[in-house]
Design a protein around this motif. Sequence first.
Motif, PDB file in Angstrom:
ATOM      1  N   SER A   1       0.861  -1.184   0.000  1.00 24.74           N
ATOM      2  CA  SER A   1       0.000   0.000   0.000  1.00 24.74           C
ATOM      3  C   SER A   1       0.894   1.230   0.000  1.00 24.74           C
ATOM      4  O   SER A   1       2.062   1.157   0.398  1.00 24.74           O
ATOM      5  CB  SER A   1      -0.937   0.018   1.211  1.00 24.74           C
ATOM      6  OG  SER A   1      -0.215   0.267   2.393  1.00 24.74           O
ATOM      7  N   VAL A   2       0.341   2.328  -0.440  1.00 24.44           N
ATOM      8  CA  VAL A   2       1.069   3.596  -0.440  1.00 24.44           C
ATOM      9  C   VAL A   2       0.165   4.662   0.151  1.00 24.44           C
ATOM     10  O   VAL A   2      -0.922   4.935  -0.382  1.00 24.44           O
ATOM     11  CB  VAL A   2       1.495   4.030  -1.861  1.00 24.44           C
ATOM     12  CG1 VAL A   2       2.352   5.295  -1.792  1.00 24.44           C
ATOM     13  CG2 VAL A   2       2.237   2.917  -2.568  1.00 24.44           C
ATOM     14  N   ALA A   3       0.608   5.255   1.247  1.00 21.10           N
ATOM     15  CA  ALA A   3      -0.142   6.348   1.868  1.00 21.10           C
ATOM     16  C   ALA A   3       0.531   7.667   1.515  1.00 21.10           C
ATOM     17  O   ALA A   3       1.757   7.798   1.650  1.00 21.10           O
ATOM     18  CB  ALA A   3      -0.182   6.170   3.380  1.00 21.10           C
ATOM     19  N   VAL A   4      -0.237   8.600   1.057  1.00 15.32           N
ATOM     20  CA  VAL A   4       0.283   9.929   0.716  1.00 15.32           C
ATOM     21  C   VAL A   4      -0.260  10.912   1.745  1.00 15.32           C
ATOM     22  O   VAL A   4      -1.480  11.076   1.874  1.00 15.32           O
ATOM     23  CB  VAL A   4      -0.140  10.339  -0.706  1.00 15.32           C
ATOM     24  CG1 VAL A   4       0.371  11.734  -1.031  1.00 15.32           C
ATOM     25  CG2 VAL A   4       0.379   9.329  -1.725  1.00 15.32           C
ATOM     26  N   SER A   5       0.659  11.531   2.485  1.00 20.55           N
ATOM     27  CA  SER A   5       0.264  12.445   3.554  1.00 20.55           C
ATOM     28  C   SER A   5       0.277  13.886   3.055  1.00 20.55           C
ATOM     29  O   SER A   5       0.888  14.208   2.034  1.00 20.55           O
ATOM     30  CB  SER A   5       1.236  12.317   4.734  1.00 20.55           C
ATOM     31  OG  SER A   5       1.325  10.987   5.165  1.00 20.55           O
TER      32      SER A   5
ATOM     33  N   THR B   1      -7.391  -0.036  -4.933  1.00 18.65           N
ATOM     34  CA  THR B   1      -8.408   0.468  -4.016  1.00 18.65           C
ATOM     35  C   THR B   1      -7.951   1.822  -3.486  1.00 18.65           C
ATOM     36  O   THR B   1      -6.760   2.129  -3.451  1.00 18.65           O
ATOM     37  CB  THR B   1      -8.645  -0.491  -2.839  1.00 18.65           C
ATOM     38  OG1 THR B   1      -7.520  -0.431  -1.955  1.00 18.65           O
ATOM     39  CG2 THR B   1      -8.833  -1.918  -3.325  1.00 18.65           C
TER      40      THR B   1
ATOM     41  N   ILE C   1      -8.654   4.808  -0.320  1.00 18.53           N
ATOM     42  CA  ILE C   1      -9.307   5.271   0.907  1.00 18.53           C
ATOM     43  C   ILE C   1      -8.738   6.627   1.301  1.00 18.53           C
ATOM     44  O   ILE C   1      -7.637   6.999   0.889  1.00 18.53           O
ATOM     45  CB  ILE C   1      -9.127   4.303   2.107  1.00 18.53           C
ATOM     46  CG1 ILE C   1      -7.651   4.219   2.512  1.00 18.53           C
ATOM     47  CG2 ILE C   1      -9.710   2.937   1.815  1.00 18.53           C
ATOM     48  CD1 ILE C   1      -7.426   3.533   3.848  1.00 18.53           C
TER      49      ILE C   1
ATOM     50  N   THR D   1     -11.759   3.282   7.105  1.00 17.63           N
ATOM     51  CA  THR D   1     -12.022   2.060   6.341  1.00 17.63           C
ATOM     52  C   THR D   1     -13.472   1.639   6.479  1.00 17.63           C
ATOM     53  O   THR D   1     -13.791   0.467   6.710  1.00 17.63           O
ATOM     54  CB  THR D   1     -11.092   0.914   6.791  1.00 17.63           C
ATOM     55  OG1 THR D   1     -11.230   0.739   8.210  1.00 17.63           O
ATOM     56  CG2 THR D   1      -9.658   1.208   6.456  1.00 17.63           C
TER      57      THR D   1
ATOM     58  N   ASP E   1     -20.055  -0.369  -4.652  1.00 20.67           N
ATOM     59  CA  ASP E   1     -19.599  -0.553  -3.280  1.00 20.67           C
ATOM     60  C   ASP E   1     -20.692  -0.020  -2.374  1.00 20.67           C
ATOM     61  O   ASP E   1     -21.136   1.122  -2.540  1.00 20.67           O
ATOM     62  CB  ASP E   1     -18.306   0.236  -3.025  1.00 20.67           C
ATOM     63  CG  ASP E   1     -17.176  -0.215  -3.921  1.00 20.67           C
ATOM     64  OD1 ASP E   1     -17.118  -1.418  -4.240  1.00 20.67           O
ATOM     65  OD2 ASP E   1     -16.356   0.633  -4.312  1.00 20.67           O
TER      66      ASP E   1
ATOM     67  N   ALA F   1     -18.593   0.018   1.895  1.00 20.37           N
ATOM     68  CA  ALA F   1     -17.384  -0.807   1.802  1.00 20.37           C
ATOM     69  C   ALA F   1     -16.244  -0.204   2.618  1.00 20.37           C
ATOM     70  O   ALA F   1     -16.320   0.926   3.092  1.00 20.37           O
ATOM     71  CB  ALA F   1     -16.971  -0.924   0.341  1.00 20.37           C
ATOM     72  N   ALA F   2     -15.165  -0.991   2.732  1.00 27.56           N
ATOM     73  CA  ALA F   2     -13.982  -0.543   3.468  1.00 27.56           C
ATOM     74  C   ALA F   2     -13.082   0.339   2.619  1.00 27.56           C
ATOM     75  O   ALA F   2     -12.100   0.894   3.121  1.00 27.56           O
ATOM     76  CB  ALA F   2     -13.194  -1.752   3.960  1.00 27.56           C
ATOM     77  N   SER F   3     -13.404   0.456   1.342  1.00 26.91           N
ATOM     78  CA  SER F   3     -12.627   1.302   0.431  1.00 26.91           C
ATOM     79  C   SER F   3     -13.459   1.527  -0.825  1.00 26.91           C
ATOM     80  O   SER F   3     -14.510   0.893  -1.000  1.00 26.91           O
ATOM     81  CB  SER F   3     -11.311   0.611   0.049  1.00 26.91           C
ATOM     82  OG  SER F   3     -11.580  -0.523  -0.778  1.00 26.91           O
TER      83      SER F   3
ATOM     84  N   THR G   1     -13.427   0.167  -3.970  1.00 29.33           N
ATOM     85  CA  THR G   1     -12.740  -1.094  -4.239  1.00 29.33           C
ATOM     86  C   THR G   1     -12.053  -1.159  -5.600  1.00 29.33           C
ATOM     87  O   THR G   1     -11.237  -2.038  -5.829  1.00 29.33           O
ATOM     88  CB  THR G   1     -13.706  -2.292  -4.141  1.00 29.33           C
ATOM     89  OG1 THR G   1     -14.754  -2.109  -5.105  1.00 29.33           O
ATOM     90  CG2 THR G   1     -14.291  -2.406  -2.753  1.00 29.33           C
TER      91      THR G   1
ATOM     92  N   THR H   1      -4.124   0.923  -2.410  1.00 26.61           N
ATOM     93  CA  THR H   1      -3.778  -0.475  -2.132  1.00 26.61           C
ATOM     94  C   THR H   1      -4.179  -1.339  -3.320  1.00 26.61           C
ATOM     95  O   THR H   1      -5.323  -1.263  -3.767  1.00 26.61           O
ATOM     96  CB  THR H   1      -4.520  -0.976  -0.876  1.00 26.61           C
ATOM     97  OG1 THR H   1      -4.205  -0.129   0.226  1.00 26.61           O
ATOM     98  CG2 THR H   1      -4.122  -2.406  -0.541  1.00 26.61           C
ATOM     99  N   PRO H   2      -3.286  -2.170  -3.837  1.00 28.52           N
ATOM    100  CA  PRO H   2      -3.682  -3.060  -4.937  1.00 28.52           C
ATOM    101  C   PRO H   2      -4.554  -4.197  -4.425  1.00 28.52           C
ATOM    102  O   PRO H   2      -4.378  -4.665  -3.296  1.00 28.52           O
ATOM    103  CB  PRO H   2      -2.340  -3.574  -5.468  1.00 28.52           C
ATOM    104  CG  PRO H   2      -1.437  -3.531  -4.279  1.00 28.52           C
ATOM    105  CD  PRO H   2      -1.870  -2.337  -3.470  1.00 28.52           C
TER     106      PRO H   2
END
Lengths: 64, 192
Positions: B49-53, B79, B81, B86, B108, B111-113, B115, B173-174
């Motif tokens: 996953s990659v989070a961009v802040s 996906t 978020i 989530t 969705d 959903a949690a994202s 998707t 997230t893939p």
Amino acid sequence: MAMTYKIQIDDEVRDATEEEAAAIDAQVAEAEAQVAALAAKATARQAVLDKLGLTAEEVTALLG
Amino acid sequence: MALTTYVSGTVLTAASLNDNLAYAVTVPASTPGGLVFIKTQTIGTTVSSVAVSDAFSATYDNYFITINDGISSANGVLTFILTGSTTAYYATRLGIVYSGGTTSFGSDNNAASVTSAGVSQTSGLYAAITVANPFIAKPSYGTFSYQGSDGANGVLGFWNHRVSTSFTGFTITPSTGTLTGGTIRVYGYANS
């Protein structure tokens, strides 16, 4: 137990915590279910087309 | 700072030229109507996953996110978020199969994202996502679109996150495998 994931936060790359891994598991499961559902729909659609003896192009021509 | 418009015969000084260059760099951020680059993030190697802040702030209400280049270890989707949340994602998507033009629909529902907001394939990554209201403590909205390069669907979709919280970042997230390389860019639509 959740899988081990390597996650990236901006330029930092580290192993996911259990909570983060569980969140990824949940997202992945949902996304996979979506992909599977679409594939199932496509399979069902093809089965109907086969029963009718029509191609996808012919159905598109018929329904626009 | 002032923008100098030169006419024939005007003496071009270093200070004036520098002022104009500075104007060109800084003023678009406050000028209505422009799409302003905010930040870029290079995706690492085999990350899940990659989070961009620090992508969203009070400066802009609406954003455009692009993802390109890079690869996935397996063919799937991306996906999306708002980082830290989530739950409560709702989306509708229309897919068109380019071999024959038949359509498919997906959604969705809490959903949690989101998707399927982009595509992650062994040949490359791609996403084009708009985001409205992420920093405002109200539900967020947006759109996404992509074309799978594996012969599957071109997808156009709409999403909504029904949580009235302020967010400053997002996470990609893939659906399967890991991501390597590629670039995430974030732009803001200048407020009027």
